[in-house]
Design a protein around this motif. Structure first.
Motif, PDB file in Angstrom:
ATOM      1  N   VAL A  26       0.867  -1.177   0.000  1.00 42.28           N
ATOM      2  CA  VAL A  26       0.000   0.000   0.000  1.00 42.28           C
ATOM      3  C   VAL A  26       0.903   1.227   0.000  1.00 42.28           C
ATOM      4  O   VAL A  26       1.561   1.503   1.011  1.00 42.28           O
ATOM      5  CB  VAL A  26      -0.927   0.021   1.233  1.00 42.28           C
ATOM      6  CG1 VAL A  26      -1.841   1.232   1.194  1.00 42.28           C
ATOM      7  CG2 VAL A  26      -1.722  -1.274   1.332  1.00 42.28           C
ATOM      8  N   VAL A  31       1.383  -4.393   4.178  1.00 45.46           N
ATOM      9  CA  VAL A  31       0.286  -4.589   5.130  1.00 45.46           C
ATOM     10  C   VAL A  31      -0.060  -6.074   5.138  1.00 45.46           C
ATOM     11  O   VAL A  31      -0.299  -6.666   4.086  1.00 45.46           O
ATOM     12  CB  VAL A  31      -0.963  -3.760   4.730  1.00 45.46           C
ATOM     13  CG1 VAL A  31      -2.138  -4.085   5.638  1.00 45.46           C
ATOM     14  CG2 VAL A  31      -0.656  -2.275   4.751  1.00 45.46           C
ATOM     15  N   ILE A  64      -8.478  -1.613   4.018  1.00 43.87           N
ATOM     16  CA  ILE A  64      -7.314  -0.728   3.908  1.00 43.87           C
ATOM     17  C   ILE A  64      -7.760   0.687   3.564  1.00 43.87           C
ATOM     18  O   ILE A  64      -7.308   1.663   4.167  1.00 43.87           O
ATOM     19  CB  ILE A  64      -6.321  -1.286   2.875  1.00 43.87           C
ATOM     20  CG1 ILE A  64      -5.676  -2.571   3.414  1.00 43.87           C
ATOM     21  CG2 ILE A  64      -5.257  -0.249   2.531  1.00 43.87           C
ATOM     22  CD1 ILE A  64      -4.938  -3.396   2.375  1.00 43.87           C
ATOM     23  N   GLU A  65      -8.660   0.822   2.593  1.00 44.49           N
ATOM     24  CA  GLU A  65      -9.157   2.146   2.209  1.00 44.49           C
ATOM     25  C   GLU A  65      -9.872   2.826   3.372  1.00 44.49           C
ATOM     26  O   GLU A  65      -9.779   4.046   3.534  1.00 44.49           O
ATOM     27  CB  GLU A  65     -10.079   2.042   1.005  1.00 44.49           C
ATOM     28  CG  GLU A  65      -9.346   1.740  -0.280  1.00 44.49           C
ATOM     29  CD  GLU A  65     -10.274   1.534  -1.465  1.00 44.49           C
ATOM     30  OE1 GLU A  65     -11.512   1.459  -1.282  1.00 44.49           O
ATOM     31  OE2 GLU A  65      -9.752   1.433  -2.591  1.00 44.49           O
ATOM     32  N   ASP A  66     -10.567   2.040   4.199  1.00 41.95           N
ATOM     33  CA  ASP A  66     -11.273   2.581   5.363  1.00 41.95           C
ATOM     34  C   ASP A  66     -10.338   2.791   6.551  1.00 41.95           C
ATOM     35  O   ASP A  66     -10.777   3.252   7.607  1.00 41.95           O
ATOM     36  CB  ASP A  66     -12.411   1.647   5.789  1.00 41.95           C
ATOM     37  CG  ASP A  66     -13.539   1.594   4.771  1.00 41.95           C
ATOM     38  OD1 ASP A  66     -13.598   2.464   3.878  1.00 41.95           O
ATOM     39  OD2 ASP A  66     -14.366   0.660   4.868  1.00 41.95           O
ATOM     40  N   GLU A  67      -9.060   2.409   6.387  1.00 45.70           N
ATOM     41  CA  GLU A  67      -8.051   2.490   7.441  1.00 45.70           C
ATOM     42  C   GLU A  67      -8.502   1.745   8.700  1.00 45.70           C
ATOM     43  O   GLU A  67      -8.305   2.197   9.821  1.00 45.70           O
ATOM     44  CB  GLU A  67      -7.695   3.945   7.748  1.00 45.70           C
ATOM     45  CG  GLU A  67      -7.083   4.654   6.564  1.00 45.70           C
ATOM     46  CD  GLU A  67      -6.651   6.078   6.840  1.00 45.70           C
ATOM     47  OE1 GLU A  67      -6.630   6.497   8.020  1.00 45.70           O
ATOM     48  OE2 GLU A  67      -6.341   6.779   5.867  1.00 45.70           O
ATOM     49  N   ASP A  68      -9.098   0.582   8.492  1.00 45.12           N
ATOM     50  CA  ASP A  68      -9.586  -0.264   9.584  1.00 45.12           C
ATOM     51  C   ASP A  68      -8.495  -1.269   9.970  1.00 45.12           C
ATOM     52  O   ASP A  68      -8.626  -2.466   9.745  1.00 45.12           O
ATOM     53  CB  ASP A  68     -10.864  -0.982   9.146  1.00 45.12           C
ATOM     54  CG  ASP A  68     -11.553  -1.688  10.291  1.00 45.12           C
ATOM     55  OD1 ASP A  68     -11.090  -1.565  11.443  1.00 45.12           O
ATOM     56  OD2 ASP A  68     -12.554  -2.381  10.025  1.00 45.12           O
ATOM     57  N   PHE A  69      -7.403  -0.754  10.555  1.00 45.01           N
ATOM     58  CA  PHE A  69      -6.253  -1.571  10.900  1.00 45.01           C
ATOM     59  C   PHE A  69      -6.339  -2.068  12.341  1.00 45.01           C
ATOM     60  O   PHE A  69      -6.891  -1.391  13.214  1.00 45.01           O
ATOM     61  CB  PHE A  69      -4.960  -0.769  10.729  1.00 45.01           C
ATOM     62  CG  PHE A  69      -4.717  -0.328   9.312  1.00 45.01           C
ATOM     63  CD1 PHE A  69      -4.271  -1.219   8.359  1.00 45.01           C
ATOM     64  CD2 PHE A  69      -4.949   0.989   8.929  1.00 45.01           C
ATOM     65  CE1 PHE A  69      -4.042  -0.823   7.041  1.00 45.01           C
ATOM     66  CE2 PHE A  69      -4.729   1.401   7.624  1.00 45.01           C
ATOM     67  CZ  PHE A  69      -4.275   0.487   6.685  1.00 45.01           C
ATOM     68  N   GLY A  73      -1.122  -3.184  12.914  1.00 47.61           N
ATOM     69  CA  GLY A  73      -1.025  -2.660  11.560  1.00 47.61           C
ATOM     70  C   GLY A  73      -1.601  -3.567  10.489  1.00 47.61           C
ATOM     71  O   GLY A  73      -1.631  -3.210   9.318  1.00 47.61           O
ATOM     72  N   VAL A  75      -4.752  -6.055   8.746  1.00 47.32           N
ATOM     73  CA  VAL A  75      -6.211  -6.007   8.610  1.00 47.32           C
ATOM     74  C   VAL A  75      -6.744  -7.412   8.845  1.00 47.32           C
ATOM     75  O   VAL A  75      -6.113  -8.394   8.444  1.00 47.32           O
ATOM     76  CB  VAL A  75      -6.675  -5.459   7.239  1.00 47.32           C
ATOM     77  CG1 VAL A  75      -6.355  -3.994   7.106  1.00 47.32           C
ATOM     78  CG2 VAL A  75      -6.100  -6.226   6.075  1.00 47.32           C
TER      79      VAL A  75
END
Length: 80
Positions: A26, A31, A64-69, A73, A75
């Motif tokens: 990314v 990731v 990943i786009e929603d930054e839901d890590f 770090g 997903v």
């Protein structure tokens, strides 16, 4: 499909707990993508991933786009 997210061909199986893992690049950063699976053998888990790979990559891309890590770090994807 987001061009800044590239999925690597590196799926692996961890046994404790039963987890499928693959990675994505990314914007130049690695990731880890994890799928907690019900108990199954390594070959069965890999076959399952291969059959649903596109779906898992789409789920990972959305997380990943929603930054839901997770705190590490990575997903965490739902088992399909």
């Amino acid at each position: 499909m987001n061009q800044s997210i590239l999925f690597n061909d590196d799926v692996s199986v961890e046994s404790q707990p039963s987890t499928l893992c693959f990675s994505a690049m990314v914007n130049g950063m690695m990731v880890q993508c994890r799928i907690e699976t019900p108990p199954m053998g390594k070959e069965e888990a890999l076959a399952h991933f291969k059959a649903k790979q596109f779906d898992y990559e789409m789920l990972a891309e959305q997380l990943i786009e929603d930054e839901d890590f997770q705190s590490d770090g990575s997903v965490l994807l739902s088992f399909l």
